[in-house]
Design a protein around this motif. Structure first.
Motif, mmCIF file in Angstrom:
data_model
loop_
_atom_site.group_PDB
_atom_site.id
_atom_site.type_symbol
_atom_site.label_atom_id
_atom_site.label_comp_id
_atom_site.label_asym_id
_atom_site.label_seq_id
_atom_site.Cartn_x
_atom_site.Cartn_y
_atom_site.Cartn_z
ATOM 1 N N ARG A 18 104.603 40.443 109.276
ATOM 2 C CA ARG A 18 104.143 39.974 107.962
ATOM 3 C C ARG A 18 104.915 38.727 107.556
ATOM 4 O O ARG A 18 104.339 37.779 107.025
ATOM 5 C CB ARG A 18 104.297 41.062 106.913
ATOM 6 C CG ARG A 18 103.773 40.612 105.561
ATOM 7 C CD ARG A 18 103.453 41.742 104.651
ATOM 8 N NE ARG A 18 102.786 41.221 103.462
ATOM 9 C CZ ARG A 18 103.051 41.630 102.255
ATOM 10 N NH1 ARG A 18 103.937 42.586 102.052
ATOM 11 N NH2 ARG A 18 102.424 41.107 101.226
ATOM 12 N N GLY A 82 97.904 33.017 99.030
ATOM 13 C CA GLY A 82 97.850 33.943 97.903
ATOM 14 C C GLY A 82 97.453 35.351 98.317
ATOM 15 O O GLY A 82 97.959 36.335 97.785
ATOM 16 N N THR A 83 96.561 35.451 99.280
ATOM 17 C CA THR A 83 96.150 36.754 99.795
ATOM 18 C C THR A 83 97.313 37.423 100.525
ATOM 19 O O THR A 83 97.590 38.603 100.324
ATOM 20 C CB THR A 83 94.948 36.605 100.747
ATOM 21 O OG1 THR A 83 93.883 35.984 100.031
ATOM 22 C CG2 THR A 83 94.491 37.939 101.278
ATOM 23 N N LYS A 84 97.983 36.668 101.351
ATOM 24 C CA LYS A 84 99.108 37.227 102.120
ATOM 25 C C LYS A 84 100.300 37.560 101.225
ATOM 26 O O LYS A 84 101.011 38.529 101.456
ATOM 27 C CB LYS A 84 99.517 36.267 103.224
ATOM 28 C CG LYS A 84 98.508 36.234 104.366
ATOM 29 C CD LYS A 84 98.898 35.252 105.434
ATOM 30 C CE LYS A 84 97.989 35.286 106.626
ATOM 31 N NZ LYS A 84 96.572 35.171 106.356
ATOM 32 N N ALA A 85 100.530 36.744 100.197
ATOM 33 C CA ALA A 85 101.658 36.965 99.293
ATOM 34 C C ALA A 85 101.289 37.876 98.121
ATOM 35 O O ALA A 85 102.138 38.192 97.293
ATOM 36 C CB ALA A 85 102.177 35.631 98.763
ATOM 37 N N ARG A 86 99.992 38.225 98.034
ATOM 38 C CA ARG A 86 99.482 39.107 96.980
ATOM 39 C C ARG A 86 99.726 38.541 95.583
ATOM 40 O O ARG A 86 100.267 39.210 94.706
ATOM 41 C CB ARG A 86 100.067 40.508 97.126
ATOM 42 C CG ARG A 86 99.667 41.154 98.420
ATOM 43 C CD ARG A 86 100.156 42.573 98.513
ATOM 44 N NE ARG A 86 99.738 43.131 99.796
ATOM 45 C CZ ARG A 86 100.435 44.012 100.454
ATOM 46 N NH1 ARG A 86 101.576 44.462 99.989
ATOM 47 N NH2 ARG A 86 99.990 44.476 101.606
ATOM 48 N N TRP A 87 99.296 37.284 95.412
ATOM 49 C CA TRP A 87 99.407 36.651 94.100
ATOM 50 C C TRP A 87 98.406 37.258 93.142
ATOM 51 O O TRP A 87 97.338 37.713 93.540
ATOM 52 C CB TRP A 87 99.099 35.153 94.195
ATOM 53 C CG TRP A 87 100.141 34.327 94.852
ATOM 54 C CD1 TRP A 87 101.431 34.664 95.104
ATOM 55 C CD2 TRP A 87 99.979 32.995 95.347
ATOM 56 N NE1 TRP A 87 102.073 33.628 95.731
ATOM 57 C CE2 TRP A 87 101.209 32.601 95.890
ATOM 58 C CE3 TRP A 87 98.918 32.113 95.388
ATOM 59 C CZ2 TRP A 87 101.407 31.347 96.455
ATOM 60 C CZ3 TRP A 87 99.097 30.870 95.944
ATOM 61 C CH2 TRP A 87 100.339 30.492 96.469
ATOM 62 N N SER A 88 98.720 37.160 91.869
ATOM 63 C CA SER A 88 97.755 37.550 90.841
ATOM 64 C C SER A 88 96.710 36.444 90.716
ATOM 65 O O SER A 88 96.897 35.329 91.230
ATOM 66 C CB SER A 88 98.463 37.744 89.502
ATOM 67 O OG SER A 88 98.944 36.495 89.025
ATOM 68 N N TRP A 92 97.120 32.313 91.459
ATOM 69 C CA TRP A 92 96.237 31.578 92.352
ATOM 70 C C TRP A 92 95.509 30.471 91.607
ATOM 71 O O TRP A 92 95.414 29.347 92.097
ATOM 72 C CB TRP A 92 95.233 32.504 93.034
ATOM 73 C CG TRP A 92 94.460 31.753 94.053
ATOM 74 C CD1 TRP A 92 94.865 31.479 95.330
ATOM 75 C CD2 TRP A 92 93.208 31.098 93.887
ATOM 76 N NE1 TRP A 92 93.916 30.701 95.958
ATOM 77 C CE2 TRP A 92 92.891 30.459 95.101
ATOM 78 C CE3 TRP A 92 92.314 30.994 92.837
ATOM 79 C CZ2 TRP A 92 91.730 29.734 95.286
ATOM 80 C CZ3 TRP A 92 91.144 30.267 93.018
ATOM 81 C CH2 TRP A 92 90.868 29.645 94.236
ATOM 82 N N THR A 119 110.812 36.040 98.023
ATOM 83 C CA THR A 119 110.137 37.340 98.045
ATOM 84 C C THR A 119 110.059 37.926 99.450
ATOM 85 O O THR A 119 110.303 39.114 99.654
ATOM 86 C CB THR A 119 108.707 37.219 97.461
ATOM 87 O OG1 THR A 119 108.793 36.724 96.129
ATOM 88 C CG2 THR A 119 107.991 38.560 97.463
#
Length: 125
Positions: A18, A82-88, A92, A119
């Motif tokens: 990851r 953003g998908t990989k880091a799980r942004w809101s 994004w 992070t």
């Protein structure tokens, strides 16, 4: 014999795969942010030359189209990261809009780079 693992400050470990994916997505995002930002600045200069100074800028006609393409790549790269880091959605959207405000893409890129690196502990990877 026991091996010591580095302290993660109470955070759960992040899988190395990851980390690798996020690091790659961050690199692509950073490059696209810088290219988009540079082309946007060039576009602003071109527009000032054309509409304020009334100069012939025919040689720079390509800038708007190339910036548009670069912006599309920037949007895809920010969506990927953003998908990989799980942004809101707010993170994004802020990131995506930074590609249309002169100089903002440089500021947001640095901010997102710092956040993602901390992070995901990418300096350890």
């Amino acid at each position: 014999m026991t091996t010591k693992t580095p302290s993660t400050g109470g955070q759960p470990p992040i899988h190395p795969e990851r980390q690798r994916r996020v690091k790659t997505a961050l690199r692509i995002f950073s490059i696209s942010a810088w290219v988009t930002g540079a082309l946007l600045l060039l576009l602003v200069v071109r527009m000032i030359m054309q509409y304020v100074l009334h100069l012939d800028v025919h040689a720079l006609a390509w800038v708007a189209r190339v910036h548009g393409l670069a912006f599309i790549v920037f949007l895809m790269a920010s969506l990927n990261l953003g998908t990989k880091a799980r942004w809101s959605a707010t993170e994004w959207l802020t990131t995506a809009l930074s590609g249309i405000v002169p100089v903002m893409s440089f500021i947001i890129e640095a901010m997102r780079r710092r956040e993602v690196t901390e992070t995901f502990r990418l300096d350890e990877a």
